[in-house]
Design an enzyme around this catalytic site. Structure first.
Site, PDB file in Angstrom:
ATOM      1  N   GLU A 151       0.823  -1.221   0.000  1.00 37.70           N
ATOM      2  CA  GLU A 151       0.000   0.000   0.000  1.00 37.70           C
ATOM      3  C   GLU A 151       0.854   1.267   0.000  1.00 37.70           C
ATOM      4  O   GLU A 151       0.914   2.010   0.992  1.00 37.70           O
ATOM      5  CB  GLU A 151      -0.961  -0.022   1.186  1.00 37.70           C
ATOM      6  N   GLU A 307      -6.514  -8.018  -0.482  1.00 35.83           N
ATOM      7  CA  GLU A 307      -6.848  -8.064   0.948  1.00 35.83           C
ATOM      8  C   GLU A 307      -8.293  -7.617   1.143  1.00 35.83           C
ATOM      9  O   GLU A 307      -8.741  -6.662   0.499  1.00 35.83           O
ATOM     10  CB  GLU A 307      -6.017  -7.051   1.756  1.00 35.83           C
TER      11      GLU A 307
HETATM   12  C1  GAL Z   1      -4.115  -2.995   5.192  1.00 36.72           C
HETATM   13  C2  GAL Z   1      -2.659  -3.420   5.278  1.00 36.72           C
HETATM   14  C3  GAL Z   1      -2.507  -4.733   6.018  1.00 36.72           C
HETATM   15  C4  GAL Z   1      -3.292  -4.718   7.293  1.00 36.72           C
HETATM   16  C5  GAL Z   1      -4.722  -4.355   6.993  1.00 36.72           C
HETATM   17  C6  GAL Z   1      -5.609  -4.315   8.202  1.00 36.72           C
HETATM   18  O1  GAL Z   1      -4.274  -1.679   4.835  1.00 36.72           O
HETATM   19  O2  GAL Z   1      -2.133  -3.574   3.993  1.00 36.72           O
HETATM   20  O3  GAL Z   1      -1.137  -4.962   6.266  1.00 36.72           O
HETATM   21  O4  GAL Z   1      -2.733  -3.803   8.179  1.00 36.72           O
HETATM   22  O5  GAL Z   1      -4.763  -3.076   6.410  1.00 36.72           O
HETATM   23  O6  GAL Z   1      -6.923  -3.972   7.863  1.00 36.72           O
END
Ligand code: GAL
Length: 678
Positions: A151, A307
């Site tokens: 990110e 994710e």
């Molecule tokens: C994302 C990040 C992950 C984790 C996740 C939690 O933005 O890439 O590493 O922290 O949030 O929601």
């Protein structure tokens, strides 16, 4: 190179952080991954300190062992480079590589986030670690793709360190060539900012009052480019050893600092992270925006949901847990909008640290839990719909999404602090979503001729050549609808000569003499000009329009624009252009948009409340993904075979409350002659 990694089936799995766990846990992990149908895990994004234990000294032993174990259990690896989290030794050795915030705070250690993106030491270090990982694992059979960084630009993008200031100056010299050109572009005659020496040009740090918006806009552009350069350095280091696809995870509709159109051109395949906004009871609409944007920046090709969460996250004010079935609805909503992957943060809930209250595929409660049972079920579901892979989403309507315009609009001293591009995009998108009209996002510079309708919700900054492109689109038969506060400034945040919105006057037949923002909580009534019984409601914003060609569809009954035109429609060439000069409430916008659809020849679908339907088309068939966000069952008209239940849908199809169907349909393809999205 085939840009899709060699994975058998829809990619299913998530971030895996085994370095947080003893070895014995790894054995349990791989066994449970098999049970859940996991075929891909992302590894390594936060493990720099455990890989390069001292500068140039690497310890790959744990990763070697891990990858062999995963491979022997049929789980592939998306290998992350750990550069979003430099180790303690790095900052101790190179204190000048720390980022500095706009108010001069030097960032500390103990958290995560990249180092100063312009620092030569940071750039050397990221290339070294990416190169070392790629050299070691390029040929490992478990590794099927690369995941650079994590990110980009989050949590801190802009860097006001001395290193960044020097790089900004060099960037400006390349961009403008001379100080004279920079002075002209930035309008430095205002408030005596005129420069005679390059050395005096600085980063737009906090100052006694508002800083020159053109300078700030250039700094946002510069920052995005510097960060992208870091990505390219790592990507190219990897490519020296490996021909497997390289991605980095975007945050579409959640982080606005990265121009994803430009980023998408640098990755082999587009991937996205998405988290529901818990405060929004209809967060699935924000999800749909993110998914459509991700697909659009990737040119319509299948993309990866890198994710999302199985249940609540840990970083919002109130981290609402997902209800039973919601994780599957979210996952298939992404698939419906073009993702060929369903991945989560993270595999196993962390015991330690900042994210221990974040949900996971394997929660703290272990395998005998609601979440893990749903995870196993989702793994089965994805196997059943495997044939959907590679198919495309087709759209007749485009909504413009221009990061540069958003960046400019977000600067200080705009006519009203209530102006919000996010809100405007959401309002128009939401209308289209409720009418079940699938959209692509696009830039004003794109070839838009394939779309019947182009919606322009928030285009404050519009280059003259892009305005000409939109005018041409209408002239050649398109339907355009433009919302207020549009085409106000050029690429330097300077007002277009001759009045607001002049560049779109050829197609709209109207320009704006004066902005008329409202006081907080004031509302207005509009009347349909040819039917005074029909009234519309609006608030926040009005404009004093000068109509040079258009028909006045509705006018202001009261408020600061009382008696003046509010909504116009203009026939230009063989197309039609609408202008909406105020913020309409949802019902009023629905009314206007139904007239716009009629001009565009776009057919909204009437579906039961809360039902979302998206279609993917391809050689293997046409797949209708139907999601019922409501609690009550809904009856849909579909013919085909539901790949989830195995049932044949013979006309009327009953979709239980909260459930999803993926119907390989024998309905006619409604878009036979259309190409894939932008
Ligand atoms: C994302 C990040 C992950 C984790 C996740 C939690 O933005 O890439 O590493 O922290 O949030 O929601």
């Amino acid at each position: 190179m085939n840009p899709w990694p060699a994975i058998d089936g829809i990619a299913y799995g998530g971030d895996y952080n085994p370095e947080q766990w003893p070895r014995a846990t790894w054995e349990e992990d791989v066994a449970l991954m098999r049970e859940a149908g996991v075929n891909l895990v992302s590894v390594g994004m936060f493990s720099w300190g455990l890989l390069e234990v001292r500068e140039g000294i690497f310890d790959f032993s744990w990763m070697d062992e891990l990858f062999d174990l995963l491979h022997s259990h049929g789980v592939s690896v998306d290998l992350g480079t750990p550069t979003a989290s430099p180790p303690a030794w790095f900052f101790a050795q190179y204190p000048d590589a720390r980022q500095v915030t706009r108010d001069g705070t030097v960032m500390g250690f103990g958290s995560r986030g990249m180092a100063a993106h312009s620092s030569p030491e940071y750039r050397r270090a990221i290339v070294r670690v990416a190169d070392a990982l790629a050299e070691r694992y390029a040929q490992h059979p478990a590794v099927v793709m690369w995941h650079v960084h994590n990110e980009y630009g989050v949590p801190v993008g802009e860097d006001y360190s001395p290193r960044s200031a020097a790089a900004f100056r060099a960037w400006l010299q390349r961009r403008y060539g001379s100080l004279e050109a920079l002075n002209a572009a930035w309008g430095t005659a205002v408030w005596g900012q005129h420069y005679e020496e390059w050395e005096h040009v600085a980063v737009p740090a906090v100052a006694p009052s508002v800083v020159n918006p053109a300078q700030r806009l250039d700094f946002v552009r510069f920052t995005d480019e510097q960060i992208r350069e870091c990505f390219v350095l790592e990507r190219d280091a990897i490519r020296r050893h490996s021909d497997k696809p390289v991605t980095t995870n975007f945050m579409a509709n959640q982080h606005w600092g990265s121009d994803l159109w430009k980023w998408a051109a640098e990755v082999d395949l587009v991937s996205d992270d998405h988290y529901l906004v818990a405060a929004d009871p209809e967060a699935h609409i924000g999800l749909a925006i993110a998914a459509d944007l991700t697909r659009s920046v990737g040119g319509g090709k299948p993309w990866m949901l890198m994710e999302h969460s199985t249940s609540g996250v840990n970083w919002q004010p109130r981290n609402v847990a997902k209800r039973p079935g919601e994780m599957a609805r979210n996952s298939l909503a992404h698939v419906g909008r073009g993702s060929d992957a369903v991945l989560f943060f993270q595999w196993r809930a962390a015991r330690h640290g900042q994210e221990k209250f974040h949900s996971a595929m394997l929660p703290h409660a272990g395998k005998d839990s609601r979440v893990f049972r749903e995870v196993v079920e989702l793994g089965r579901t994805l196997k059943r719909i495997d044939a959907i892979r590679g198919t495309r989403v087709l759209a007749d309507v485009a909504v413009l999404w221009d990061f540069e315009s958003f960046w400019a609009q977000d600067l200080e001293w705009r006519p009203s602090e209530d102006l919000s591009h996010q809100e405007q995009v959401r309002a128009y998108y939401e209308r289209l979503w409720r009418d079940n009209i699938t959209v692509d996002f696009a830039l004003p510079s794109h070839d838009l001729s394939r779309y019947r309708l182009v919606v322009v919700p928030s285009q404050y900054l519009l280059r003259a050549e892009d305005a000409a492109n939109l005018n041409r689109y209408v002239e050649q038969g398109g339907t355009l609808v433009v919302s207020y506060f549009a085409a106000v400034v050029d690429e330097h945040d300077a007002v277009h000569p001759g009045g607001f919105m002049r560049p779109l006057e050829p197609s709209l037949g109207v320009w704006v003499e004066e902005h008329l923002p409202l006081r907080e909580d004031d509302a207005m009534t509009l009347s349909w000009t040819h039917d005074s019984h029909h009234q519309l409601s609006a608030d926040m914003w009005a404009e004093d329009l000068v109509v040079t060609d258009a028909d006045v569809v509705a006018h202001y009954v009261d408020g600061p624009g009382a008696g003046k035109p509010a909504i116009t429609r203009n026939q230009h060439g063989s197309g039609t252009a609408w202008y909406v000069s105020t913020r309409l409430d949802a019902d009023s916008l629905a009314h206007v948009m139904s007239a716009v659809y009629a001009d565009a020849g776009v057919a909204p679908a009437t579906l039961p409340e809360g039902v979302e339907v998206v279609t993917r088309h391809g050689d293997s068939g046409t797949y209708v993904v139907a999601i019922n966000h409501a609690d009550e069952a809904a009856d849909l008209t579909i013919r085909g075979n539901d790949l989830l239940s195995g049932d044949n849908a013979e006309g009327t199809f009953r979709l239980p409350g909260g459930s999803v169907a993926v119907v390989r349909t024998v309905n006619e393809d409604t878009h036979p002659d259309r190409g894939p999205g932008q």
